[in-house]
Design a protein around this motif. Structure first.
Motif, short mmCIF file in Angstrom:
data_model
loop_
_atom_site.label_atom_id
_atom_site.label_comp_id
_atom_site.label_asym_id
_atom_site.label_seq_id
_atom_site.Cartn_x
_atom_site.Cartn_y
_atom_site.Cartn_z
N PRO A 266 0.81 -1.23 0.00
CA PRO A 266 0.00 0.00 0.00
C PRO A 266 0.84 1.27 0.00
O PRO A 266 0.41 2.30 -0.53
CB PRO A 266 -0.82 -0.12 1.29
CG PRO A 266 -0.06 -1.06 2.15
CD PRO A 266 0.61 -2.02 1.22
N MET A 267 2.05 1.20 0.59
CA MET A 267 2.90 2.38 0.63
C MET A 267 3.38 2.75 -0.77
O MET A 267 3.49 3.93 -1.13
CB MET A 267 4.10 2.14 1.54
CG MET A 267 4.89 3.41 1.84
SD MET A 267 6.19 3.10 3.03
CE MET A 267 7.27 2.06 2.05
N THR A 268 3.65 1.74 -1.60
CA THR A 268 4.04 2.01 -2.99
C THR A 268 2.92 2.72 -3.74
O THR A 268 3.15 3.67 -4.53
CB THR A 268 4.39 0.69 -3.71
OG1 THR A 268 5.46 0.05 -2.99
CG2 THR A 268 4.83 0.96 -5.13
N SER A 269 1.69 2.27 -3.48
CA SER A 269 0.53 2.93 -4.11
C SER A 269 0.40 4.37 -3.65
O SER A 269 0.13 5.29 -4.45
CB SER A 269 -0.75 2.16 -3.78
OG SER A 269 -0.69 0.83 -4.26
N LEU A 270 0.61 4.60 -2.35
CA LEU A 270 0.51 5.96 -1.82
C LEU A 270 1.55 6.88 -2.45
O LEU A 270 1.26 8.04 -2.79
CB LEU A 270 0.68 5.94 -0.30
CG LEU A 270 -0.48 5.38 0.53
CD1 LEU A 270 -0.08 5.25 1.99
CD2 LEU A 270 -1.71 6.28 0.39
N LYS A 271 2.77 6.37 -2.60
CA LYS A 271 3.83 7.19 -3.19
C LYS A 271 3.50 7.52 -4.65
O LYS A 271 3.75 8.64 -5.13
CB LYS A 271 5.17 6.45 -3.10
CG LYS A 271 5.72 6.34 -1.69
CD LYS A 271 7.10 5.69 -1.66
CE LYS A 271 8.13 6.59 -2.28
NZ LYS A 271 9.48 6.04 -2.16
N GLY A 272 2.92 6.53 -5.36
CA GLY A 272 2.56 6.77 -6.76
C GLY A 272 1.49 7.82 -6.90
O GLY A 272 1.60 8.75 -7.73
N PHE A 273 0.43 7.71 -6.09
CA PHE A 273 -0.65 8.69 -6.15
C PHE A 273 -0.19 10.07 -5.71
O PHE A 273 -0.66 11.09 -6.22
CB PHE A 273 -1.83 8.23 -5.30
CG PHE A 273 -2.63 7.12 -5.91
CD1 PHE A 273 -3.22 7.29 -7.16
CD2 PHE A 273 -2.79 5.89 -5.27
CE1 PHE A 273 -3.96 6.27 -7.75
CE2 PHE A 273 -3.51 4.88 -5.85
CZ PHE A 273 -4.12 5.06 -7.10
N ILE A 291 5.35 17.02 2.29
CA ILE A 291 5.48 16.47 3.65
C ILE A 291 5.07 15.00 3.66
O ILE A 291 5.73 14.16 4.29
CB ILE A 291 4.63 17.29 4.64
CG1 ILE A 291 5.15 18.72 4.74
CG2 ILE A 291 4.60 16.61 6.00
CD1 ILE A 291 4.27 19.64 5.57
N ILE A 292 3.97 14.69 2.95
CA ILE A 292 3.50 13.30 2.89
C ILE A 292 4.57 12.42 2.26
O ILE A 292 4.88 11.32 2.74
CB ILE A 292 2.19 13.22 2.09
CG1 ILE A 292 1.06 13.92 2.85
CG2 ILE A 292 1.82 11.76 1.82
CD1 ILE A 292 -0.24 14.01 2.06
N ASP A 293 5.18 12.89 1.18
CA ASP A 293 6.22 12.11 0.49
C ASP A 293 7.43 11.90 1.40
O ASP A 293 8.04 10.83 1.43
CB ASP A 293 6.63 12.85 -0.78
CG ASP A 293 7.57 12.02 -1.63
OD1 ASP A 293 7.17 10.90 -2.06
OD2 ASP A 293 8.72 12.45 -1.83
N SER A 294 7.78 12.93 2.18
CA SER A 294 8.91 12.83 3.11
C SER A 294 8.65 11.78 4.19
O SER A 294 9.53 10.99 4.54
CB SER A 294 9.19 14.19 3.74
OG SER A 294 10.19 14.10 4.73
N GLU A 295 7.41 11.77 4.71
CA GLU A 295 7.07 10.81 5.75
C GLU A 295 7.01 9.38 5.19
O GLU A 295 7.37 8.42 5.87
CB GLU A 295 5.72 11.19 6.38
CG GLU A 295 5.76 12.46 7.21
CD GLU A 295 6.77 12.35 8.34
OE1 GLU A 295 6.75 11.33 9.08
OE2 GLU A 295 7.60 13.27 8.49
N LEU A 296 6.56 9.27 3.93
CA LEU A 296 6.55 7.94 3.30
C LEU A 296 7.98 7.41 3.12
O LEU A 296 8.24 6.22 3.31
CB LEU A 296 5.84 8.01 1.95
CG LEU A 296 4.32 8.17 2.00
CD1 LEU A 296 3.77 8.40 0.60
CD2 LEU A 296 3.66 6.94 2.64
N ASN A 297 8.89 8.29 2.78
CA ASN A 297 10.29 7.90 2.66
C ASN A 297 10.86 7.47 4.01
O ASN A 297 11.66 6.54 4.10
CB ASN A 297 11.12 9.05 2.09
CG ASN A 297 10.85 9.29 0.62
OD1 ASN A 297 10.49 8.35 -0.11
ND2 ASN A 297 11.01 10.54 0.18
N ARG A 298 10.41 8.17 5.05
CA ARG A 298 10.86 7.82 6.41
C ARG A 298 10.32 6.44 6.80
O ARG A 298 11.03 5.63 7.41
CB ARG A 298 10.38 8.88 7.40
CG ARG A 298 10.85 8.67 8.82
CD ARG A 298 10.63 9.94 9.65
NE ARG A 298 10.91 9.69 11.05
CZ ARG A 298 9.99 9.38 11.95
NH1 ARG A 298 8.73 9.28 11.58
NH2 ARG A 298 10.31 9.18 13.20
#
Length: 484
Positions: A266-273, A291-298
């Motif tokens: 699901p995290m891959t999907s979130l990063k794509g969207f 900010i969302i992308d930064s937290e996903l990377n974290r």
């Protein structure tokens, strides 16, 4: 008439007493030998029963005391005693107890065969040697609970002289094994009712190392003695604990891999969207997506850390300067130290003499974890001293000393165990990982601590003299990813 009858009986008794071909004595507790015949007089130099008891070893002395007790409740009592100081002979005793005057009448005679000729002395000495030098502790206890004899291993286990045990109560064993006290009453009840009992007990030795002992007691009806066997099971129990922790780590690794797999999808999907939306939102919305992308990377970075537990990673070993590496770690931790009112002092050795072969990324994580722990144990501030010293066997020791509250002996034996932590938010994996990393580099970690004075972690690594290596020493200037 009655008195005359008593006088005649006494005369007959005296006649038989003095004319007996064996040694005969009358004995009263507290007063010793009252009478002895001619044969007995040749054996004794004075009227003291203590002289006879001195000729007995501890086992024979116990038999002698049981013999005196049996004579009171039986018509006649018999026993066989070794008097090794008397030309190594066996003596047979028989006697009875006169309740009217509280006296014993005891006859004893020497066996016709000497122990040496029958081989009994050799057997006795063999058994005595086996008892004394057995690889496990042995305690012999009377039915009254008095310790009769202990072997040399007991002295080693409890760092006490055998004289401190012999003659004492069996409960002394529970005093020397404080961990056993809660179960001591049940242990004794089981032993008295079933004739045997066992337990595992522990104690800390003078070096603050926890020792585990397997204690087994058995009652021998033939000689009315309790025999207690004490085995040092420290290595066995520690090995069992290590296996249990390895199983826990294995389970954690499988769980980490499963969690990482389930979250990554699901995290891959979130990063794509998130990337798609970045082209369709306003400037203000773009900031939120950033900010969302930064937290996903974290989150992805945290998942990668989990995966380290689930599968081994390839390490990149190269020749590096240890002092250079530590300096970088100290510089990186310096801002955090300022916030916590912590001062760092680093005393290094010559950089030309601190070449090690290692993975700078993994080693930085180890030193950062040690320094981070030092900061956390000093909430009111203080000083952390890092000292680098060359030691014997071509090794270098890095000592990290804090001014915290210190670590208890019990905690000191657990801090390197996986999942053990005293922190509310801790995982208990930092120090086990540090130990594993240092051991992978051919070194080891030990710890010293004093309550209210502080703790010192000593990290020892092998050195590689530069004059014997045809390579250039690399002073790593890049921080590990985990430093960010």
């Amino acid at each position: 008439m009655i008195n005359l009858f008593k006088d005649n009986i006494t005369e007959v008794f005296d006649f038989l007493f003095y004319d007996d071909k064996d040694s005969v004595i009358t004995y009263k507790k507290g007063k010793g030998i009252l009478k002895m015949n001619r044969v007995a007089r040749e054996f004794f130099s004075c009227h003291k029963i203590a002289e006879l008891e001195k000729k007995m070893d501890k086992s024979s002395l116990m038999i002698w005391n049981n013999f005196l007790q049996d004579a009171i409740i039986s018509t006649i009592a018999k026993c066989q005693i070794y008097l090794l100081d008397s030309c190594e002979n066996v003596f047979h005793f028989e006697g009875c107890y006169d309740r009217s005057n509280f006296q014993y009448v005891i006859r004893f005679k020497q066996s016709q065969e000497q122990i040496i000729s029958s081989g009994n002395v050799l057997d006795f000495l063999k058994y005595e040697s086996i008892f004394k030098h057995a690889p496990y502790g042995l305690i012999l206890t009377s039915v009254e609970g008095i310790i009769i004899e202990v072997n040399q291993k007991i002295d080693t286990f409890f760092e006490e002289s055998s004289s401190e045990f012999v003659g004492g109560n069996f409960n002394l064993l529970f005093d020397l094994l404080p961990d056993s006290k809660p179960g001591a009453i049940q242990y004794m009840k089981t032993l008295l009712s079933k004739g045997s009992a066992e337990m595992i007990a522990s104690k800390f030795d003078e070096s603050a190392v926890e020792k585990f002992y397997h204690v087994i007691s058995i009652f021998n009806e033939n000689v009315n003695i309790y025999m207690t066997v004490i085995c040092d099971d420290t290595e066995k129990i520690q090995l069992r604990k290590q296996i249990e922790h390895l199983r826990s780590l294995s389970t954690l690794g499988q769980l980490a891999a499963s969690i990482a797999h389930e979250i990554r999808n699901p995290m891959t999907s979130l990063k794509g969207f998130t990337q798609l939306l970045s082209h369709q939102v306003t400037k203000e919305g773009s900031q939120y997506l950033s900010i969302i992308d930064s937290e996903l990377n974290r989150m992805e970075s945290i998942l990668n850390e989990f995966l380290v537990l689930s599968k081994p990673t390839e390490k990149s070993f190269r020749f590096i300067s240890l002092s250079s590496l530590i300096s970088q770690v100290v510089d990186f931790m310096h801002p955090q130290g300022i916030l916590k009112n912590i001062e760092f002092e680093y005393v290094s050795c010559d950089q030309g003499s601190d070449c090690i072969l290692g993975d700078s990324y993994e080693l930085k994580k180890v030193f950062m974890n040690i320094l981070k722990n030092a900061i956390e144990v000093m909430p009111k501030g203080g000083k952390v001293t890092i000292t680098q010293t060359l030691i014997e066997n071509n090794q270098v020791r890095v000592s990290v000393t804090d001014q915290g509250e210190g670590i208890t002996a019990e905690q000191m034996h657990k801090i390197f165990l996986p999942f053990y932590t005293s922190k509310q938010q801790g995982t208990g994996l930092g120090l086990p990982h540090a130990v594993q990393t240092i051991e992978d580099h051919g070194g080891y970690i030990d710890v010293e601590s004093e309550i209210n004075q502080g703790t010192t972690f000593n990290l020892v690594l092998p050195l590689y003299p530069m004059d014997s290596l045809e390579v250039n020493l690399i002073h790593d200037v890049q921080y590990a990813k985990s430093s960010n």
